[in-house]
Structure formats: structure tokens, C-alpha cells
Design an enzyme around this catalytic site. Structure first.
Site, short mmCIF file in Angstrom:
data_model
loop_
_atom_site.label_atom_id
_atom_site.label_comp_id
_atom_site.label_asym_id
_atom_site.label_seq_id
_atom_site.Cartn_x
_atom_site.Cartn_y
_atom_site.Cartn_z
N TYR A 154 -91.50 47.62 -61.50
CA TYR A 154 -90.41 48.54 -61.78
C TYR A 154 -89.17 48.05 -61.05
O TYR A 154 -89.23 47.73 -59.87
CB TYR A 154 -90.77 49.95 -61.31
N ASP A 249 -87.09 41.09 -56.22
CA ASP A 249 -86.67 42.48 -56.06
C ASP A 249 -87.37 43.01 -54.81
O ASP A 249 -88.53 43.41 -54.86
CB ASP A 249 -87.04 43.28 -57.31
N LYS A 277 -83.59 51.11 -50.61
CA LYS A 277 -84.51 51.85 -49.72
C LYS A 277 -84.20 51.66 -48.23
O LYS A 277 -83.25 52.25 -47.75
CB LYS A 277 -85.96 51.52 -50.11
C1 LIG Z 1 -87.33 51.92 -55.94
C2 LIG Z 1 -87.20 50.61 -56.59
C3 LIG Z 1 -86.13 50.30 -57.44
C4 LIG Z 1 -85.11 51.32 -57.86
O1 LIG Z 1 -84.36 51.78 -56.80
P1 LIG Z 1 -83.56 53.19 -56.99
O2 LIG Z 1 -82.80 53.31 -55.71
O3 LIG Z 1 -84.60 54.23 -57.19
O4 LIG Z 1 -82.69 53.03 -58.17
C5 LIG Z 1 -86.02 49.01 -57.90
N1 LIG Z 1 -86.93 48.08 -57.59
C6 LIG Z 1 -87.98 48.33 -56.80
C7 LIG Z 1 -88.93 47.26 -56.47
C8 LIG Z 1 -88.17 49.62 -56.29
O5 LIG Z 1 -89.24 49.89 -55.54
#
Ligand SMILES: *Cc1c(COP(=O)(O)O)cnc(C)c1O
Length: 445
Positions: A154, A249, A277
Site C-alpha cells: 500500500y 516506500d 509516519k
Molecule cells: C501509511 C502508508 C502510506 C500512506 O501514508 P498516509 O499518511 O496514510 O497517506 C504510504 N505508504 C506506506 C508504506 C504506508 O505504510
């Protein structure tokens, strides 16, 4: 059903239920992010009034040991010493200026110092914005159109990335999203994770056309799924060979698996990295970064447009700086402590499941883990999807009733924070033993 009825008897939920009903009248599902609605686990979504350290309190005055940690940001626990103070201090001088403050370069400096491949960084407001912008940049830099992502990963909710996505998309069991025209995802190639042959094949078929490969180096969003040995090395080798960019990511893994993220832990360097995060310390922040040669293509220096009214927000920067400074100055103790305590916790629960005869396996890297309700092993989306999600739901509710808050989905990673104590771990293992016992009764009826 029986379990839900029991649940409400041993744990008051009336106040949360009332607030949920009210919210549902005005907000779709009563929530501002789908998994919070407890759709796949049942029961009443919690309304939180307070968090402190490893604990959360809801409006019904129930106390929980929290393993969600706001879905990853809270590596130091709730309201850790220094962070709320830093935000309050910044707020006194104004909350947003739409002009630069010194804090932006302060946070940039810390991230750059931890990620050797990042020479320049741009702050945005969420992980979604970070990945979306990194892909735009990769396409501009390579002059290519196709992108590769992996099933069960994701990367936020941008159109092109909502293809065979993990997290809430996997939880809801939907292939993508309505409202995304097929044409918008035709340039997205979704491949199985941990499968080097599939990637080789894609690069053979789309040779010199793939702008980038985006991957969660340790996947968190189909539950925790680490890369097989040398898989990340293979991604690096194949992308270099074809002149494609590798994007890690690290929105979840950055500063979580090590101070320098998954790339430090696995010793593989991507071309671009996305963050979110933890770098916001619990406030809304994302970022993307890489070598100056690539990053200089971003406006105002270059032709890749990307902007944000609240980007680099002083409160968010303050929370991020306070969090990362603490992590940096306590690096060895924090990450070693997380490793030891997380191992103790996950092994304790798995031992209890074996004793109870519940078929389960656990994936864990550092303080990121998932208890999968399948004998396993879980190495990709196909194997993750074999989980008994009903059993997970029963376990989730039984744990909640015993004061343990896990992510309300089988396909999400749980997190330990530096605030979790040995006592929290023992209490959680004891709760799991009881939970497994109720599940046995439940399944035989
Ligand atoms: C949480 C997450 C996202 C999205 O981040 P948001 O701040 O919720 O838009 C993208 N990539 C990874 C790997 C994530 O865990």
C-alpha cells in the site's frame, strides 16, 4: 455473535457506540479512514480520549495496551516527554505561515543524516502525497511511463497506486477502487512480492519503459511481510540494469526498523525514498528525497510541479524534530530494547497459540509484526490471503475485551513502542492465552 454479546458485558462500550452513531450521520462510516470502522473484525469502534506511553483510554474509561501506535508514527509511545511541549511551544508563535521557517531545514538535516542516499528532501503532508510525488518525479527523470508496484503493498490512495493494494483495500477485500478509470491504472504493473522471476519478466516485456519500481522494503500493509534473502538486492540490480529508478516506500519502515530504516537494515540503497509516519512524530507529515541530481527536477528548480499550502508546517516539523532527536540520541538503547521486547512478545503469543492448538505464524522485523491466522509461511499476498480472518476477528475482540488494542485487521502490522514495558508484554501474553481459550469454545459451538 455470541462473543460480541459477551464482549459488551465485560467491557462498557455505550459511550463509544453513541459517538459512533452520531458520527455516522455526518461522516461516511463515522470514520475518516476506513479500517477504523472495525468493519472486518466487528464490535464497536473505539473513541479515544487520551493516550499516555503504551496505553490508550476510550470514552467508556476502558484502558488498553496499544499496539497500533496511530498506525506507526508513535515509536516513542503516546505523548512522550518533549514532543507535546515542542508542539505547544511552536504553536504559541503561530500555527502556519505559508512561508519558510528554520525548523524545515532542521528536520531535513536529521533525515538526510540518517539516509545516505538522500541529499535533498521535500516535505509534504502525508505518505500518500509523498509516494504520488515520487512517482511523478521518477517519470519525469526517466522520461518513461510505466510503474511497477507489488500486490499487497500500500502506497497511499493515489489513483495509479490503488491497484492490488494492501491495507484497507485488502481488508475490505476489493481489487482496487471505484472511481479510478481503467485508463488511469493501465501504466501500473502489479507484480507478486518476493518473486524475482516475475520482475525479470516484466522488465523483459517492458524494457526501457518502466520509470520506477516502488516497494515497501518490508511490507507492512498486508500484515508484516519481510523480503526474502537477496530479494531487495535483486530489485536493485534489475532496476540499475534497465535504467529504472528504485523507490523504497519507507513511510512505515523509516526510523522504525533502524534509525536509517529498512535500507540501513538490509544494506540496499534505492534511488528515491518516501517517508511519513514517524518523521511527523504523530502530526501529519510526509516527505520524499533522493540525490540532488533527481531532486533538482522538482519546482521551483525544475519542471516537476508539486506544492502544498501547509507543507513544512511548523507544528508538524516541531513534533518530527523532537521525535527524531530523541531517537538519534538514544539510538542504541531504543532499537535494541524494541528488538528484545518485540521478540519476547511475539514468541510468547505464538507459544500460547501452539499450546492452544490454534494454527498461526508470526512475521516480525524489529518492532513491526503480525500474527497471521494461518500455518504459513506468509511471504506474499497469496499466502497472506489464506489467513482465517474470522479467527483473527475473534482473537481481536477477545484481546480488546482484555485490554489489548491490536490493529483491527488481519492485514495490518502491529507496532511496539519504546514506552512498552516488560509488564505490558506479560499482560499481553496472558490476555492472548485467555483469548485462545475463548476461541476454542467459540469454534466448537
Ligand atoms: C501509511 C502508508 C502510506 C500512506 O501514508 P498516509 O499518511 O496514510 O497517506 C504510504 N505508504 C506506506 C508504506 C504506508 O505504510
Amino acid at each position: 455473535m455470541g462473543l460480541t454479546a459477551t464482549a459488551s458485558m465485560i467491557r462498557p462500550v455505550e459511550a463509544s457506540r453513541k459517538l459512533q452513531k452520531r458520527a455516522e450521520l455526518m461522516i461516511p462510516g463515522g470514520v475518516n479512514s476506513p479500517v477504523r470502522a472495525f468493519g472486518s473484525v466487528g464490535g464497536d469502534p473505539l473513541f479515544i480520549v487520551r493516550g499516555q506511553g503504551s496505553h490508550l483510554w476510550d470514552v467508556d474509561e476502558n484502558k488498553y495496551i496499544d499496539y497500533v501506535g496511530s498506525w506507526g508514527p508513535l515509536i516513542l509511545g503516546h505523548a512522550p516527554p518533549g514532543v507535546p511541549e515542542a508542539v505547544a511551544t511552536a504553536a504559541k508563535d503561530g500555527t502556519s505561515f505559508g512561508a519558510s521557517t528554520a525548523a524545515e531545514a532542521d528536520l531535513a538535516e536529521i533525515v538526510i543524516s540518517a539516509f545516505p542516499q538522500v541529499e535533498k528532501i521535500r516535505f509534504v503532508n502525508s505518505g500518500t502525497e509523498a509516494t504520488m510525488s515520487a512517482i511523478r518525479l521518477a517519470r519525469a527523470y526517466t522520461g518513461r511511463k510505466y510503474i511497477v508496484k507489488f500486490e499487497g503493498c500500500y502506497h497511499g490512495h493515489a489513483d495509479a497506486l490503488l491497484v492490488k493494494a494492501g491495507s484497507g483495500v485488502a481488508t475490505l477485500g476489493i481489487p482496487g477502487s471505484a472511481g479510478v478509470p481503467e485508463e488511469f491504472t493501465q501504466l501500473t504493473l502489479a507484480l507478486p512480492f518476493n518473486d524475482t522471476d516475475a520482475l525479470e519478466l516484466a522488465f523483459k516485456k517492458f524494457s526501457n519503459q518502466i520509470a520506477c519500481v516502488m516497494v515497501e522494503p518490508v511490507v507492512g500493509n498486508m500484515g508484516c511481510v519481510p523480503p526474502l534473502p537477496l530479494y531487495l538486492d535483486a530489485l536493485r540490480e534489475i532496476t540499475i540494469r534497465d535504467g529504472s529508478l528504485l523507490i523504497f516506500d519507507e513511510v512505515m519502515t523509516g526510523f522504525r526498523l533502524a534509525f536509517g530504516g529498512a535500507q540501513e537494515r538490509y544494506g540496499v540503497l534505492p534511488d528515491l525514498t518516501t517517508f511519513g509516519k514517524i518523521i511527523g512524530g504523530g502530526l501529519p507529515v510526509g516527505a520524499y528525497g533522493g540525490p540532488s541530481e533527481i531532486m533538482n527536477m522538482v519546482a521551483p528548480l525544475g519542471p516537476v510541479y508539486q506544492a502544498g499550502t501547509l507543507s513544512g508546517n511548523p507544528l508538524a516539523m516541531a513534533a518530527g524534530i523532537a521525535t527524531l532527536r530523541y531517537l538519534r540520541s538514544h539510538k542504541s538503547t531504543v532499537y535494541t530494547g524494541l528488538e528484545i521486547r518485540s521478540a519476547q512478545l511475539t514468541e510468547g503469543v505464538i507459544a500460547a497459540s501452539a499450546e492452544a492448538g490454534v494454527p498461526m505464524c508470526c512475521n516480525r522485523i524489529g518492532s513491526m509484526f503480525t500474527w497471521f491466522f494461518t500455518p504459513g509461511p506468509v511471504t506474499d499476498w497469496t499466502s497472506a490471503a489464506k489467513c482465517d480472518t474470522q479467527a483473527f476477528a475473534r482473537f481481536f475482540r477477545a484481546m480488546l475485551d482484555r485490554g489489548v488494542y491490536l490493529p483491527p485487521s488481519q492485514f495490518e502490522a502491529a507496532f511496539l513502542s519504546a514506552a512498552h514495558t516488560e509488564n505490558d508484554v506479560h499482560q499481553t501474553i496472558a490476555a492472548a492465552k485467555q483469548a485462545f481459550a475463548t476461541m476454542r469454545v467459540g469454534s466448537s459451538s
